[in-house]
Design a protein around this motif. Structure first.
Motif, PDB file in Angstrom:
ATOM      1  N   ILE A  68      67.623  58.201  15.560  1.00  0.00           N
ATOM      2  CA  ILE A  68      66.667  59.264  15.247  1.00  0.00           C
ATOM      3  C   ILE A  68      65.294  58.913  15.816  1.00  0.00           C
ATOM      4  N   ILE A  69      64.676  59.881  16.517  1.00  0.00           N
ATOM      5  CA  ILE A  69      63.331  59.677  17.090  1.00  0.00           C
ATOM      6  C   ILE A  69      62.321  60.416  16.213  1.00  0.00           C
ATOM      7  N   GLU A  70      61.390  59.672  15.641  1.00  0.00           N
ATOM      8  CA  GLU A  70      60.366  60.268  14.766  1.00  0.00           C
ATOM      9  C   GLU A  70      59.194  60.789  15.610  1.00  0.00           C
ATOM     10  N   PRO A  71      58.739  62.021  15.361  1.00  0.00           N
ATOM     11  CA  PRO A  71      57.696  62.629  16.204  1.00  0.00           C
ATOM     12  C   PRO A  71      56.399  61.836  16.309  1.00  0.00           C
ATOM     13  N   ALA A  72      55.918  61.322  15.170  1.00  0.00           N
ATOM     14  CA  ALA A  72      54.599  60.680  15.182  1.00  0.00           C
ATOM     15  C   ALA A  72      54.658  59.179  15.457  1.00  0.00           C
ATOM     16  N   GLU A  73      55.854  58.608  15.385  1.00  0.00           N
ATOM     17  CA  GLU A  73      55.944  57.148  15.513  1.00  0.00           C
ATOM     18  C   GLU A  73      56.382  56.681  16.893  1.00  0.00           C
ATOM     19  N   ALA A  74      56.963  57.577  17.666  1.00  0.00           N
ATOM     20  CA  ALA A  74      57.458  57.186  18.993  1.00  0.00           C
ATOM     21  C   ALA A  74      56.484  57.655  20.075  1.00  0.00           C
ATOM     22  N   GLN A  75      56.633  57.082  21.275  1.00  0.00           N
ATOM     23  CA  GLN A  75      55.840  57.540  22.408  1.00  0.00           C
ATOM     24  C   GLN A  75      56.439  58.843  22.949  1.00  0.00           C
ATOM     25  N   PHE A  76      55.809  59.386  23.999  1.00  0.00           N
ATOM     26  CA  PHE A  76      56.206  60.689  24.526  1.00  0.00           C
ATOM     27  C   PHE A  76      57.697  60.783  24.855  1.00  0.00           C
ATOM     28  N   GLY A 105      56.052  68.894  19.127  1.00  0.00           N
ATOM     29  CA  GLY A 105      56.079  70.238  18.553  1.00  0.00           C
ATOM     30  C   GLY A 105      55.682  71.290  19.564  1.00  0.00           C
ATOM     31  N   ASP A 106      54.881  70.908  20.566  1.00  0.00           N
ATOM     32  CA  ASP A 106      54.435  71.869  21.569  1.00  0.00           C
ATOM     33  C   ASP A 106      55.544  72.160  22.578  1.00  0.00           C
ATOM     34  N   ILE A 107      55.440  73.339  23.163  1.00  0.00           N
ATOM     35  CA  ILE A 107      56.327  73.737  24.260  1.00  0.00           C
ATOM     36  C   ILE A 107      55.469  73.805  25.512  1.00  0.00           C
ATOM     37  N   ILE A 108      55.845  73.068  26.548  1.00  0.00           N
ATOM     38  CA  ILE A 108      55.067  73.140  27.784  1.00  0.00           C
ATOM     39  C   ILE A 108      55.976  73.561  28.935  1.00  0.00           C
ATOM     40  N   GLY A 109      55.360  74.152  29.949  1.00  0.00           N
ATOM     41  CA  GLY A 109      56.086  74.507  31.157  1.00  0.00           C
ATOM     42  C   GLY A 109      55.628  73.586  32.274  1.00  0.00           C
ATOM     43  N   ILE A 125      59.845  77.338  36.631  1.00  0.00           N
ATOM     44  CA  ILE A 125      59.216  76.623  35.522  1.00  0.00           C
ATOM     45  C   ILE A 125      60.305  76.065  34.611  1.00  0.00           C
ATOM     46  N   ALA A 126      60.211  74.775  34.301  1.00  0.00           N
ATOM     47  CA  ALA A 126      61.106  74.159  33.303  1.00  0.00           C
ATOM     48  C   ALA A 126      60.332  74.099  31.992  1.00  0.00           C
ATOM     49  N   PHE A 127      60.887  74.721  30.963  1.00  0.00           N
ATOM     50  CA  PHE A 127      60.251  74.676  29.650  1.00  0.00           C
ATOM     51  C   PHE A 127      60.808  73.487  28.888  1.00  0.00           C
ATOM     52  N   MET A 128      59.923  72.698  28.307  1.00  0.00           N
ATOM     53  CA  MET A 128      60.403  71.566  27.520  1.00  0.00           C
ATOM     54  C   MET A 128      59.751  71.518  26.155  1.00  0.00           C
ATOM     55  N   ARG A 129      60.525  71.085  25.195  1.00  0.00           N
ATOM     56  CA  ARG A 129      60.032  70.885  23.832  1.00  0.00           C
ATOM     57  C   ARG A 129      59.638  69.411  23.734  1.00  0.00           C
ATOM     58  N   ILE A 130      58.370  69.159  23.401  1.00  0.00           N
ATOM     59  CA  ILE A 130      57.953  67.767  23.198  1.00  0.00           C
ATOM     60  C   ILE A 130      58.439  67.345  21.814  1.00  0.00           C
ATOM     61  N   CYS A 131      59.197  66.268  21.781  1.00  0.00           N
ATOM     62  CA  CYS A 131      59.825  65.826  20.526  1.00  0.00           C
ATOM     63  C   CYS A 131      59.039  64.718  19.844  1.00  0.00           C
ATOM     64  N   SER A 132      58.325  63.910  20.637  1.00  0.00           N
ATOM     65  CA  SER A 132      57.574  62.800  20.027  1.00  0.00           C
ATOM     66  C   SER A 132      56.351  62.462  20.860  1.00  0.00           C
ATOM     67  N   GLY A 133      55.343  61.906  20.161  1.00  0.00           N
ATOM     68  CA  GLY A 133      54.168  61.378  20.835  1.00  0.00           C
ATOM     69  C   GLY A 133      53.248  62.403  21.454  1.00  0.00           C
ATOM     70  N   ARG A 134      52.450  61.898  22.384  1.00  0.00           N
ATOM     71  CA  ARG A 134      51.431  62.716  23.066  1.00  0.00           C
ATOM     72  C   ARG A 134      51.729  62.747  24.557  1.00  0.00           C
ATOM     73  N   PHE A 135      51.603  63.932  25.137  1.00  0.00           N
ATOM     74  CA  PHE A 135      51.769  64.071  26.578  1.00  0.00           C
ATOM     75  C   PHE A 135      50.402  64.130  27.239  1.00  0.00           C
ATOM     76  N   PRO A 182      55.992  70.304   9.640  1.00  0.00           N
ATOM     77  CA  PRO A 182      55.554  69.832  10.947  1.00  0.00           C
ATOM     78  C   PRO A 182      56.796  69.481  11.784  1.00  0.00           C
ATOM     79  N   PRO A 183      56.611  69.121  13.060  1.00  0.00           N
ATOM     80  CA  PRO A 183      57.768  68.795  13.913  1.00  0.00           C
ATOM     81  C   PRO A 183      58.743  67.821  13.256  1.00  0.00           C
ATOM     82  N   LEU A 184      60.031  68.129  13.399  1.00  0.00           N
ATOM     83  CA  LEU A 184      61.081  67.338  12.751  1.00  0.00           C
ATOM     84  C   LEU A 184      61.591  66.223  13.666  1.00  0.00           C
ATOM     85  N   PRO A 185      62.163  65.151  13.082  1.00  0.00           N
ATOM     86  CA  PRO A 185      62.789  64.108  13.899  1.00  0.00           C
ATOM     87  C   PRO A 185      63.957  64.691  14.682  1.00  0.00           C
ATOM     88  N   ARG A 186      64.288  64.059  15.798  1.00  0.00           N
ATOM     89  CA  ARG A 186      65.377  64.535  16.664  1.00  0.00           C
ATOM     90  C   ARG A 186      66.391  63.428  16.898  1.00  0.00           C
TER      91      ARG A 186
END
Length: 531
Positions: A287-295, A361-365, A314-324, A277-281
């Motif tokens: 280190i920012i944990e994907p499931a423990e931090a906010q967006f 983990g998602d990529i949004i534009g 369009i700016a493409f961004m990788r969501i690293c943590s939380g929910r958008f 699953p998505p890795l910490p960044r």
């Protein structure tokens, strides 16, 4: 645990890398076929009437049959939400691939069975190693005559310095391709050709221990060879170790044919079992944990004029943590402003779907009014941290750009600046002048063709490019301590500045760099810029 942990844990985000023509785009399409995202796979180099590959959306890509930009594709399969980052294979567009790999958690490496490891594979692989990205290998085109299988694995190990562990083993190749031996199940899966772009054909599985059935299925000679190879393989190949795979030290290998769709789903299932699953960044606060931090997210790509119906960026961004959430406010850290992201969307090549939510983990534009740069961080308004920047690689080819119609100056400046903001080209000016004199730097010469094509087709501006002899570029690391106007250089040195006003030096010869450093005590030069 936050309520969105389950959604994050089912995300898998990976990049597909390969040398040109190894079959990467075809493999991507077949993945989409299994996820139900498309009903019929096309071929990039098919007849003029054939559908073009879903991931190749730019007109110039369809004309040349190569991918020149990265596409983002999302689909559902077997309970997973999969984000594929399809990258350009051609080395002239490798900088786009470097940036895309920053947004991926793992990589699928596609290798042509008749060619083995090629130059571009080597280059991209080094980027994966640098980032410790787990690599999963698909050896493609087994329906054509291939190199010896042991030689192919040896090639990967020697050329790339990574151990291999075959999950299955091919039986013959080309016209003699019978199928694959599944090492875990200890059975043979027979080859069936489904060239029309449909899903897997009828699959026959026979246990390798049932020798009579095996010989009846594949013939005596292939059976003898397979039994001999299995014995060799069990003694010679690396043991499967998931920890080593995830550490980037061992690559699992599968064999098949993306074109005829054999072995693709087998590989996809193995891959999903092993990838994470998505890795910490890493950020400047730790280190920012994907499931423990906010967006939080970072911008890794900007693309203007993706569709002539949408004259936008369009700016493409990788969501690293939380929910958008589409209604939420976010902080654009580099611009130090709180804002709502406009028109958040999931982009399937050039098709768009407006999103109300997305997860780590998602990529949004998102619509970019001209405020985002590659490497920018976005997070919730209360936070203020930055993810590691994405380096700007040194261009290797330079040209002076002249517009043919001086009345179109405004379109010309707008077009060249927007294309430069995407990171495909870098633009420089003479150190003491304005925009009158523009020099373009690119990593690969094909980028000049793309620039010319896009300025003509998207901005209605014709240009002439005049090649310059410079091959080496250096950023001045300690610009605050140096009087640029008084620098003593060599006769082949040129002083320029980039879009942000940073001073740079261009050189024709490599030895001139050392000579300039000797002549200017205290001067510090760098080979790439950190955004």
């Amino acid at each position: 645990m936050r309520e969105y942990t389950k959604e994050i844990n089912r995300r898998r985000t990976f990049a597909i890398i390969s040398h040109p023509d190894a079959g990467k785009t075809t493999l991507t399409e077949k993945f989409l076929l299994y996820g139900g995202a498309i009903n019929l796979a096309g071929s990039v180099k098919g007849k003029a009437t054939a559908r073009h590959a879903v991931s190749d959306w730019m007109e110039i890509e369809k004309q040349r049959g190569i991918s020149v930009t990265s596409s983002v594709l999302q689909f559902e399969y077997d309970g997973y939400c999969i984000n594929i980052l399809d990258t350009p294979g051609h080395q002239d567009f490798s900088e786009d691939t470097y940036r895309t790999l920053m947004a991926a958690d793992s990589a699928v490496m596609v290798i042509d069975a008749s060619k083995g490891v090629e130059a571009q594979t080597r280059k991209l692989f080094k980027v994966c190693v640098m980032r410790k990205i787990p690599i999963f290998t698909f050896i493609n085109k087994m329906d054509r005559d291939a190199n010896d299988t042991f030689d192919l694995l040896d090639d990967i190990e020697k050329e790339l310095g990574i151990a291999t562990c075959p999950l299955n083993w091919p039986i013959g190749s080309g016209k003699g391709f019978k199928g694959v031996y599944d090492r875990e199940k200890e059975c043979v899966i027979s080859y069936s050709d489904t060239e029309k772009g449909t899903k897997e054909g009828n699959v026959t599985e026979v246990s390798v221990k049932d020798e009579n059935a095996l010989r009846a299925l594949i013939g005596d000679e292939p059976a003898d060879k397979l039994l001999e190879e299995i014995e060799l393989l069990d003694g010679a190949s690396a043991e499967f170790d998931l920890e080593q795979v995830r550490a980037g030290n061992l690559t699992p290998v599968c064999f098949g044919s993306a074109l005829t769709n054999f072995g693709v789903e087998i590989f996809l299932k193995h891959f999903l079992d092993m990838t994470m699953p998505p890795l910490p960044r890493k950020a400047d606060i730790g280190i920012i944990e994907p499931a423990e931090a906010q967006f939080s997210a970072f911008v890794f790509k900007i693309q203007a004029n993706m569709n002539k119906a949408h004259r936008d960026r369009i700016a493409f961004m990788r969501i690293c943590s939380g929910r958008f959430d589409a209604n939420m406010e976010v902080r654009h850290v580099q611009g130090d402003r709180v804002m709502r992201l406009s028109q958040p969307q999931q982009i399937m090549a050039d098709e768009r779907k407006i999103l109300s939510e997305a997860y780590a983990g998602d990529i949004i534009g998102v619509f970019d009014p001209g405020i985002f740069s590659i490497g920018d961080t976005l997070c919730t308004p209360r936070e203020k941290f930055r993810y590691e920047g994405i380096p700007t690689f040194a261009p290797e080819h330079f040209a002076r750009v002249r517009q043919l119609d001086t009345m179109k100056r405004k379109q010309f400046v707008k077009g060249i600046e927007q294309i430069a903001q995407e990171g495909a080209i870098q633009i420089f000016q003479e150190f003491n002048t304005g925009m009158e004199e523009i020099i373009v730097g690119v990593v690969g010469v094909l980028q000049f063709d793309v620039l010319k094509y896009r300025l003509e087709n998207e901005y209605n501006v014709e240009i002439r490019l005049e090649n310059l002899p410079y091959e080496h570029i250096r950023w001045i690391a300690n610009k605050e301590e140096v009087d640029i106007s008084k620098l003593t250089g060599t006769s082949d040195m040129k002083k320029v500045k980039d879009m942000k006003g940073n001073p740079l030096l261009l050189f024709v010869n490599a030895w001139s760099v050392g000579m300039t450093l000797d002549r200017n005590k205290g001067l510090v030069l760098e080979e790439f810029s950190k955004n």
